[in-house]
Design a protein around this motif. Structure first.
Motif, PDB file in Angstrom:
ATOM      1  N   PRO A  54      55.029  -9.961  36.868  1.00  0.00           N
ATOM      2  CA  PRO A  54      53.895  -8.870  36.463  1.00  0.00           C
ATOM      3  C   PRO A  54      54.163  -7.630  36.898  1.00  0.00           C
ATOM      4  N   PRO A  55      53.712  -6.525  36.181  1.00  0.00           N
ATOM      5  CA  PRO A  55      54.370  -5.290  36.451  1.00  0.00           C
ATOM      6  C   PRO A  55      54.084  -4.912  37.949  1.00  0.00           C
ATOM      7  N   ALA A  98      45.450  -0.214  35.984  1.00  0.00           N
ATOM      8  CA  ALA A  98      46.082  -0.716  34.804  1.00  0.00           C
ATOM      9  C   ALA A  98      47.031  -1.885  35.878  1.00  0.00           C
ATOM     10  N   GLU A  99      46.873  -1.932  37.018  1.00  0.00           N
ATOM     11  CA  GLU A  99      47.678  -2.770  37.927  1.00  0.00           C
ATOM     12  C   GLU A  99      49.181  -2.667  37.695  1.00  0.00           C
ATOM     13  N   LEU A 100      49.731  -1.437  37.610  1.00  0.00           N
ATOM     14  CA  LEU A 100      51.173  -1.376  37.635  1.00  0.00           C
ATOM     15  C   LEU A 100      51.931  -1.252  38.807  1.00  0.00           C
ATOM     16  N   VAL A 101      51.249  -0.748  39.954  1.00  0.00           N
ATOM     17  CA  VAL A 101      52.097  -0.436  40.943  1.00  0.00           C
ATOM     18  C   VAL A 101      51.216  -0.500  42.238  1.00  0.00           C
ATOM     19  N   THR A 102      51.466  -0.699  43.442  1.00  0.00           N
ATOM     20  CA  THR A 102      50.523  -0.479  44.570  1.00  0.00           C
ATOM     21  C   THR A 102      50.977   0.874  45.156  1.00  0.00           C
ATOM     22  N   ALA A 103      50.155   1.716  44.748  1.00  0.00           N
ATOM     23  CA  ALA A 103      50.282   3.233  45.092  1.00  0.00           C
ATOM     24  C   ALA A 103      50.127   3.474  46.645  1.00  0.00           C
ATOM     25  N   ALA A 104      50.683   4.597  46.981  1.00  0.00           N
ATOM     26  CA  ALA A 104      50.580   4.826  48.597  1.00  0.00           C
ATOM     27  C   ALA A 104      49.189   5.527  48.824  1.00  0.00           C
ATOM     28  N   LEU A 146      52.967   5.313  33.065  1.00  0.00           N
ATOM     29  CA  LEU A 146      51.721   5.936  33.079  1.00  0.00           C
ATOM     30  C   LEU A 146      51.136   5.735  31.699  1.00  0.00           C
ATOM     31  N   LEU A 147      52.274   5.664  30.724  1.00  0.00           N
ATOM     32  CA  LEU A 147      51.826   5.294  29.391  1.00  0.00           C
ATOM     33  C   LEU A 147      51.180   3.781  29.168  1.00  0.00           C
ATOM     34  N   GLU A 148      51.418   3.236  30.101  1.00  0.00           N
ATOM     35  CA  GLU A 148      50.723   1.874  30.204  1.00  0.00           C
ATOM     36  C   GLU A 148      49.591   1.684  30.676  1.00  0.00           C
ATOM     37  N   ALA A 149      48.956   2.855  31.194  1.00  0.00           N
ATOM     38  CA  ALA A 149      47.513   3.301  31.429  1.00  0.00           C
ATOM     39  C   ALA A 149      47.089   3.753  30.340  1.00  0.00           C
TER      40      ALA A 149
END
Length: 559
Positions: A524-525, A314-320, A433-436
């Motif tokens: 963008p998010p 969903a391109e929400l955040v660059t996770a670790a 994560l609702l946006e995923a």
């Protein structure tokens, strides 16, 4: 580098040396060297020495010309780091000074038991780069120092007026648990295997000191239920504005939280109509769906990975994804002691020596949590894009203090000022994560909303307790009757909040500020969230709104 910038760098070093002098266990949790052999001082001259050190640090900070902190030849990230270090230093000095001007930690029996227990336990947690010999040496030294520390604590408590009864109850439980741990479970840890005479003797004397402390705070030094725990409006106002960096005080925050609690309750009731039952019944149905206990660690791991993938898709955040999280059963040496202490199953890795990954303890004793609770709390709030990613990104902050401030200590976060960033992000991440699409079920959408309602309620309770509008028992009745906390959590939550004012409000207020910043930004998010996390563990209300080609920066001046 400007003179002010170099001065701030030097002051950060000086401040950390001061912090280490009075709170060495914090330095162990931060991963900073040189103090693993010590427990805090608690001698009669301590408050005066601490006050004199704070006055010198304040004078040095005030002497700097912070207006020279312009971009100059510094990179924008360096400039942001200097600004944040200066403001975080101001917040820390303000908080520490204010705490000395009211009944201090030296009059809280649970402060002694927390520092004593975690002075030992902090050495036993995963510690990259520490040899077995170094660990045993530090462990033996802290155990030898433990009777001195607890005896100094008893001297303070004997000379004090009565403390709140629940603080004594918590301290007695922790001291008894520590004594049992030192007699039995400690020796299950690999570092304590085949103990030598020095380690065995130190542990025996430390256990006796813990038992003596437990008996004292259960008996002659037991507190009274009539002692008020309210910190008062002036102190709460200072914590909110100067330490958390909020642009408002307790009364405005209380009005916001009460309005949110009312409308979230109404929304839950309305949303539940789609399920032809009450929202409480929907949540009870979710709670009944639990994993196979033999597959609990795998269930945690699977939902952690699914959350990482959902966020990425969903391109929400660059996770670790470059920093691992290893889900392991709670080790035998910690099984019993973890039940009675502030023993976190996920604890922020030591920022100064984080290694290549961290450990998430899975509690396999008793009934497993529900699948939905695992998803929201373990996989998202603490793991994946929540605290796990947040802590990894904070270590890249240009501010040294913002890299360290979110460290979990013996009783809570080592820097109160980090709280809105630390807990605000983790609570916000649950909703993110609702946006995923498809990660949560519709029923879990109600659970998410109930979590936000709970956080608004805890904000209300925190403020009303410390304004003196509610007694501790009224706070507990609210938690029990209106929020729906189980009885064990009611006592633990309220007792800890009574010791640590302005800690429960930071969850909901931090989440709200992230929402405000995002609503005002055109990024963008993923870019917005990455910039937010690069800020590190510092008050969210210090940030300006990020726009394209405009990195997220601390606002200048006082809040």
């Amino acid at each position: 580098m400007s003179q002010a910038a170099s001065g701030i760098a030097a002051l950060v070093d000086t401040y950390l040396e001061w912090h280490a002098q009075f709170r060495p266990v914090d330095l162990t949790f931060m991963g900073l060297p040189g103090h693993d052999h010590r427990l805090p001082p608690a001698h009669p001259e301590l408050v005066q020495q601490e006050r004199e050190g704070l006055e010198k640090l304040r004078a040095a900070l005030n002497a700097l010309d912070l207006d020279t902190l312009d971009l100059g030849t510094a990179a924008p990230s360096q400039h942001a780091g200097e600004q944040l270090d200066a403001r975080l230093l101001d917040a820390q000095l303000t908080h520490a000074t204010a705490e000395l001007n009211r009944p201090s930690r030296l009059l809280n029996p649970a402060w002694y038991t927390g520092e004593a227990a975690f002075g030992v336990i902090s050495l036993l947690l995963p510690r990259p780069g520490t040899t077995s010999e170094e660990l045993r040496t530090a462990l033996t030294a802290r155990l030898k120092d433990l009777p001195r520390f607890l005896n100094e604590g008893l001297a303070h408590l004997r000379s004090a007026q009565q403390v709140p009864a629940d603080w004594s109850t918590r301290a007695a439980t922790e001291a008894a648990s520590l004594a049992g741990f030192l007699k039995q479970e400690l020796w299950l840890h690999p570092a304590a295997a085949a103990p030598d005479a020095a380690l065995s003797g130190a542990a025996q004397q430390a256990a006796q000191a813990a038992e003596t402390f437990a008996s004292a705070v259960q008996g002659p030094l037991r507190g009274s239920p009539d002692v008020s725990t309210a910190c008062g409006e002036a102190h709460l106002e200072l914590l909110m504005r100067r330490v958390h960096g909020l642009p408002f005080g307790p009364h405005e925050a209380l009005a916001q939280a009460e309005a949110a609690f009312a409308h979230l309750t109404a929304e839950l009731e309305q949303d539940a109509l789609a399920f032809s039952t009450s929202w409480q019944s929907v949540l009870a149905g979710l709670d009944a769906v639990r994993p196979d206990p033999t597959e609990l660690a795998d269930t945690y791991r699977q939902w952690h990975q699914r959350a990482l993938l959902a966020s990425e898709d969903a391109e929400l955040v660059t996770a670790a994804s470059d920093y691992g999280l290893d889900f392991q059963p709670m080790p035998d040496w910690a099984r019993q002691v973890s039940r009675d202490l502030y023993f976190l199953f996920y604890r922020s890795p030591a920022a100064a020596r984080a290694g290549a990954g961290s450990v998430y303890w899975v509690v396999e004793d008793g009934p497993p949590p529900s699948i939905s609770f695992i998803k929201l709390v373990h996989a998202v709030h603490h793991g994946s894009v929540g605290h796990h990613t947040q802590n990894a990104r904070a270590r890249q902050s240009p501010s040294r203090l913002a890299r360290l401030g979110g460290t979990d200590g013996a009783l809570g976060l080592t820097f109160l000022s980090s709280g809105t960033a630390v807990e605000g992000w983790a609570c916000y991440a649950e909703d993110l994560l609702l946006e995923a699409g498809g990660f949560y079920t519709p029923e879990e959408g109600l659970l998410l909303k109930s979590f936000e309602r709970r956080n608004a309620a805890c904000c209300i309770a925190d403020i009303k307790l410390h304004l003196g509008q509610w007694t501790l028992e009224q706070m507990r009745a609210f938690y029990r009757d209106e929020v729906g906390f189980p009885e064990a959590r009611v006592w633990a939550e309220s007792t800890r909040n009574s010791m640590l004012p302005a800690t429960r409000l930071m969850y909901w207020l931090g989440t709200q500020q992230i929402r405000r910043l995002r609503a005002a930004s055109s990024l963008p998010p993923r870019e917005f969230h990455d910039q937010l996390l690069s800020h590190g563990h510092a008050p969210l209300h210090w940030l300006s709104v990020p726009q394209p080609a405009d990195p997220l920066q601390p606002t200048s001046g006082a809040s």
